[in-house]
Design a protein around this motif. Structure first.
Motif, short mmCIF file in Angstrom:
data_model
loop_
_atom_site.label_atom_id
_atom_site.label_comp_id
_atom_site.label_asym_id
_atom_site.label_seq_id
_atom_site.Cartn_x
_atom_site.Cartn_y
_atom_site.Cartn_z
N ALA A 64 51.29 33.47 43.09
CA ALA A 64 49.87 33.83 43.00
C ALA A 64 49.70 35.20 42.36
O ALA A 64 48.78 35.43 41.57
CB ALA A 64 49.24 33.81 44.39
N MET A 66 43.13 34.11 43.20
CA MET A 66 44.58 34.28 43.27
C MET A 66 44.95 35.43 44.20
O MET A 66 45.94 35.35 44.92
CB MET A 66 45.16 34.53 41.88
CG MET A 66 45.14 33.34 40.98
SD MET A 66 46.22 32.06 41.61
CE MET A 66 45.13 30.67 41.50
N GLN A 77 47.22 35.20 47.44
CA GLN A 77 48.37 36.10 47.59
C GLN A 77 48.32 36.79 48.95
O GLN A 77 49.33 36.84 49.67
CB GLN A 77 48.35 37.14 46.48
CG GLN A 77 49.43 38.18 46.61
CD GLN A 77 49.27 39.31 45.61
OE1 GLN A 77 48.39 39.27 44.75
NE2 GLN A 77 50.09 40.31 45.72
N SER A 101 40.98 35.82 39.10
CA SER A 101 41.99 36.64 39.77
C SER A 101 41.63 36.88 41.23
O SER A 101 42.50 37.09 42.05
CB SER A 101 42.19 37.95 39.03
OG SER A 101 41.02 38.73 39.09
N GLN A 134 50.28 34.81 38.62
CA GLN A 134 49.16 34.13 37.97
C GLN A 134 47.96 35.06 37.82
O GLN A 134 47.29 35.05 36.79
CB GLN A 134 48.77 32.88 38.74
CG GLN A 134 49.74 31.75 38.58
CD GLN A 134 49.36 30.53 39.39
OE1 GLN A 134 48.49 30.59 40.25
NE2 GLN A 134 50.03 29.42 39.14
N SER A 135 47.69 35.86 38.86
CA SER A 135 46.55 36.79 38.75
C SER A 135 46.82 37.85 37.69
O SER A 135 45.92 38.25 36.96
CB SER A 135 46.23 37.43 40.10
OG SER A 135 47.28 38.27 40.52
#
Length: 76
Positions: free
Chosen positions: A26, A46, A50, A43, A29-30
């Motif tokens: 996560a 994500m 996270q 974000s 990805q963000s």
């Protein structure tokens, strides 16, 4: 009793590893979304994932420590 606690410990360690990997994915990805778009559209989702995964990791680690303490108490 000891067998059950060892199985619980192995399961908790697996859950810690799973939560750690999901949290890192996560995070990556963000970071990727921020770098590609420059905007924080997805974000936030994500980052929430996270935070959730890292909190789960802490909970599972605490439970694993409790199981280890019980194992030590039972063995003595």
């Amino acid at each position: 009793m000891t067998t059950i606690l060892i199985i619980a410990l192995v399961i908790l360690c697996g859950l810690v590893l799973y939560s750690l990997v999901r949290g890192i994915v996560a995070f990556l990805q963000s970071t990727k979304i921020d770098l590609e778009t420059g905007a924080a559209e997805n974000s936030t989702e994500m980052q929430m994932l996270q935070n959730k995964m890292m909190f789960n990791r802490i909970k599972f680690q605490a439970l694993a420590i409790v199981v280890v303490a019980i194992l030590l108490a039972v063995s003595q």
